[in-house]
Motif scaffolding. Structure first.
Motif, short mmCIF file in Angstrom:
data_model
loop_
_atom_site.label_atom_id
_atom_site.label_comp_id
_atom_site.label_asym_id
_atom_site.label_seq_id
_atom_site.Cartn_x
_atom_site.Cartn_y
_atom_site.Cartn_z
N MET A 6 5.85 -7.29 -13.21
CA MET A 6 5.16 -6.66 -12.09
C MET A 6 3.70 -7.10 -12.07
N ILE A 7 3.21 -7.45 -10.90
CA ILE A 7 1.79 -7.73 -10.71
C ILE A 7 1.23 -6.74 -9.70
N ALA A 8 -0.07 -6.56 -9.72
CA ALA A 8 -0.73 -5.64 -8.80
C ALA A 8 -1.56 -6.41 -7.78
N MET A 9 -1.55 -5.92 -6.55
CA MET A 9 -2.40 -6.45 -5.48
C MET A 9 -3.31 -5.30 -5.04
N LEU A 10 -4.59 -5.46 -5.30
CA LEU A 10 -5.57 -4.40 -5.09
C LEU A 10 -6.38 -4.68 -3.84
N LEU A 11 -6.22 -3.84 -2.82
CA LEU A 11 -6.88 -4.03 -1.53
C LEU A 11 -8.29 -3.47 -1.60
N ALA A 12 -9.28 -4.36 -1.60
CA ALA A 12 -10.67 -3.95 -1.81
C ALA A 12 -11.61 -4.54 -0.78
N GLY A 13 -11.08 -4.83 0.41
CA GLY A 13 -11.90 -5.52 1.41
C GLY A 13 -12.48 -4.65 2.49
N GLY A 14 -12.27 -3.32 2.39
CA GLY A 14 -12.66 -2.43 3.47
C GLY A 14 -14.16 -2.23 3.60
N ASP A 53 -1.20 -6.53 -16.41
CA ASP A 53 -2.26 -7.46 -16.81
C ASP A 53 -2.50 -8.58 -15.82
N THR A 54 -1.91 -8.48 -14.63
CA THR A 54 -2.13 -9.49 -13.59
C THR A 54 -2.47 -8.76 -12.30
N VAL A 55 -3.72 -8.95 -11.84
CA VAL A 55 -4.22 -8.20 -10.69
C VAL A 55 -4.92 -9.15 -9.73
N GLY A 56 -4.46 -9.18 -8.49
CA GLY A 56 -5.15 -9.90 -7.43
C GLY A 56 -5.99 -8.91 -6.64
N VAL A 57 -7.29 -9.17 -6.54
CA VAL A 57 -8.21 -8.27 -5.82
C VAL A 57 -8.57 -8.93 -4.49
N LEU A 58 -8.15 -8.31 -3.40
CA LEU A 58 -8.35 -8.88 -2.07
C LEU A 58 -9.64 -8.34 -1.49
N SER A 126 -4.92 0.66 -3.48
CA SER A 126 -6.16 0.73 -2.71
C SER A 126 -7.33 0.75 -3.67
N GLY A 127 -8.44 0.17 -3.24
CA GLY A 127 -9.62 0.09 -4.11
C GLY A 127 -10.60 1.21 -3.92
N ASP A 128 -10.22 2.30 -3.22
CA ASP A 128 -11.22 3.33 -2.92
C ASP A 128 -10.75 4.75 -3.22
N HIS A 129 -9.94 4.89 -4.28
CA HIS A 129 -9.48 6.21 -4.69
C HIS A 129 -9.91 6.50 -6.13
N ILE A 130 -10.17 7.77 -6.42
CA ILE A 130 -10.55 8.21 -7.76
C ILE A 130 -9.37 8.96 -8.37
N TYR A 131 -8.80 8.42 -9.45
CA TYR A 131 -7.64 9.05 -10.08
C TYR A 131 -7.29 8.30 -11.36
N LYS A 132 -6.44 8.92 -12.16
CA LYS A 132 -5.86 8.26 -13.33
C LYS A 132 -4.35 8.34 -13.18
N MET A 133 -3.70 7.19 -13.23
CA MET A 133 -2.26 7.18 -12.99
C MET A 133 -1.60 6.10 -13.83
N ASP A 134 -0.48 6.46 -14.43
CA ASP A 134 0.30 5.53 -15.23
C ASP A 134 1.30 4.83 -14.32
N TYR A 135 1.00 3.60 -13.94
CA TYR A 135 1.89 2.86 -13.04
C TYR A 135 3.20 2.49 -13.73
N GLU A 136 3.19 2.44 -15.05
CA GLU A 136 4.43 2.14 -15.78
C GLU A 136 5.45 3.27 -15.59
N ALA A 137 4.96 4.53 -15.57
CA ALA A 137 5.86 5.66 -15.34
C ALA A 137 6.42 5.60 -13.92
N MET A 138 5.59 5.18 -12.98
CA MET A 138 6.07 5.04 -11.59
C MET A 138 7.12 3.93 -11.50
N LEU A 139 6.90 2.83 -12.24
CA LEU A 139 7.88 1.75 -12.24
C LEU A 139 9.20 2.20 -12.85
#
Length: 422
Positions: A6-14, A53-58, A126-139
């Protein structure tokens, strides 16, 4: 070809226009938070804490300082030879070059990047939220549910549900219907804008809708996949989550950090938030100064009184100053005798001696009442406030101002001074 699960795509262009003058010169994910961090630090830290460990920041809108902050990803352990963090701005192609026109369009323009890693799953953030979340649990939930798409959802008060895209689920957690900012919502399960897609499903949808103007996940991709029979499940998140897209929510989230029992704990050892840190000397509290219920950054000097506030690094607070319920970002200089309540002061601001911020009655802002509200005084970066002036509530200031711009020494509530080109 490299294979990643799994890789992450982080939308940070707003642009973050609802943060007003705070985002006049930088992207919303680069705005300071909590006296030490940038907003983007939270999803980036969640990624590495979750083993992604693989994140694309847009990026797109005013990316310079965001790019400088991310660098090669060292603070988040994302400086990897294979994977790591990659900044992905729009780029010129042989034909049909364009800016990112929507969240899904931005991902579509980076198919080549995703294909390079050949993932089984793609995590959209999204690049504009404040939280702590385990994406592995979501996967894990996504796999167990045998879903094609999993949306993270968060229960909001029913009276606020019309601000969000909401979902209606069956007893198994499968999504039956979507409502995008409904006038009369039938559910309070709000989409958090966090998705896990099977890559084949997402790739097919992005390609099919490549000509859709302003292609968006909530408005286009999810409904398209739903109509085609994809199994879409809701992953209910029950921790702290705050969309800091408005000045009110941004101020509120910062103030929650300094409550006696903070709703959001920055001090947990097992889930740290990482950031780029400069080598700065320690803070200094003068014998005549005092700090209560506050966060104070490194290299800050306090000669006055600070109560229930968030103060960044390298700030100077003068003698006799009284700061309450306020956010002051890096490098600001607050003069002697300044009094402020419910103010947001951006980086590099200089406030002259004996100025008063947040006085008088609350009046709607004349320029942008939907942005400058909540009784706040918002001052954009590197602005200058002359000595001795009084500033009302729901006020915005951006630029180097002079005493002549304050009639009788007062900028009344609901007013603005915003200088073009500053």
């Amino acid at each position: 070809m490299i294979k990643k699960e799994m890789i992450a795509m982080l939308l940070a262009g707003g642009q973050g226009s609802r943060l007003g003058v705070l985002t006049s010169k930088l992207a919303k994910p680069a705005v300071a938070f909590g006296g030490k961090y940038k907003i983007i630090d939270f999803p980036l830290s969640n990624c590495i804490n979750s083993g992604v460990d693989t994140v694309g920041v847009l990026t797109q809108y005013r990316p310079l300082r965001l790019n400088q902050h991310i660098g090669i990803g060292i603070p988040w352990d994302l400086d990897r030879s294979i994977g790591g963090v990659t900044v992905l701005p729009p780029y010129e192609k042989s034909a049909n070059s364009q800016w990112y026109t929507g969240t899904a369009n931005a991902i579509y323009q980076n198919l080549e990047y995703i294909d390079y890693y050949n993932p089984d799953y793609v995590l959209i953030l999204s690049g504009d939220h404040i939280y702590k979340m385990d994406y592995e649990a979501m996967l894990d939930y996504h796999k167990t549910s045998k879903a094609d798409i999993t949306l993270a959802t968060y229960q909001v008060p029913m009276e606020e549900a019309s601000r969000f895209g909401v979902v209606i689920t069956d007893d198994t957690g499968c999504i039956q219907e979507f409502e995008e900012k409904p006038e009369h919502p039938r559910s309070n399960k709000a989409s958090m804008g966090i998705y896990i897609f099977n890559w084949k499903v997402l790739r097919e949808a992005l390609t099919a809708l490549k000509d859709q103007p302003s292609c968006d996940f909530g408005k286009h991709i999810i409904p398209y996949c739903h109509e085609r029979g994809s199994k879409i499940c809701a992953y209910e998140y029950k921790g702290y989550w705050k969309d800091v897209g408005t000045l009110g929510s941004y101020w509120e989230a910062n103030m929650e950090l300094v409550d006696i029992i903070p709703e959001f704990n920055l001090y947990e050892e097992f889930w740290r938030i990482y950031t780029k840190s400069d080598q700065l000397p320690p803070q200094y509290i003068d014998p005549e100064g005092s700090v209560t219920e506050s966060i104070v950054g490194e290299a800050t000097e306090v000669y006055g009184t600070v109560q229930h506030s968030v103060i960044g690094s390298g700030v100077t607070i003068g003698k006799g100053a009284v700061i309450k319920n306020s956010i002051i970002m890096n490098g600001a200089v607050i003069g002697d005798g300044v009094v402020m309540d419910k103010a947001i002061i951006a980086e590099g601001v200089h406030i002259g001696d004996n100025a008063e911020l947040g006085v008088g009655e609350e009046v709607p802002n004349e320029l942008a009442p939907h942005i400058y509200s909540y009784g706040l005084v918002t001052i954009g970066e590197n602005s200058v406030i002359p000595a001795g002036v009084k500033i009302g509530k729901n006020v915005a200031i951006f630029g180097e101002t002079t005493i002549d711009e304050y009639p009788d020494g007062l900028l009344k509530s609901g007013s603005s001074i915003i200088k073009a080109g500053e």
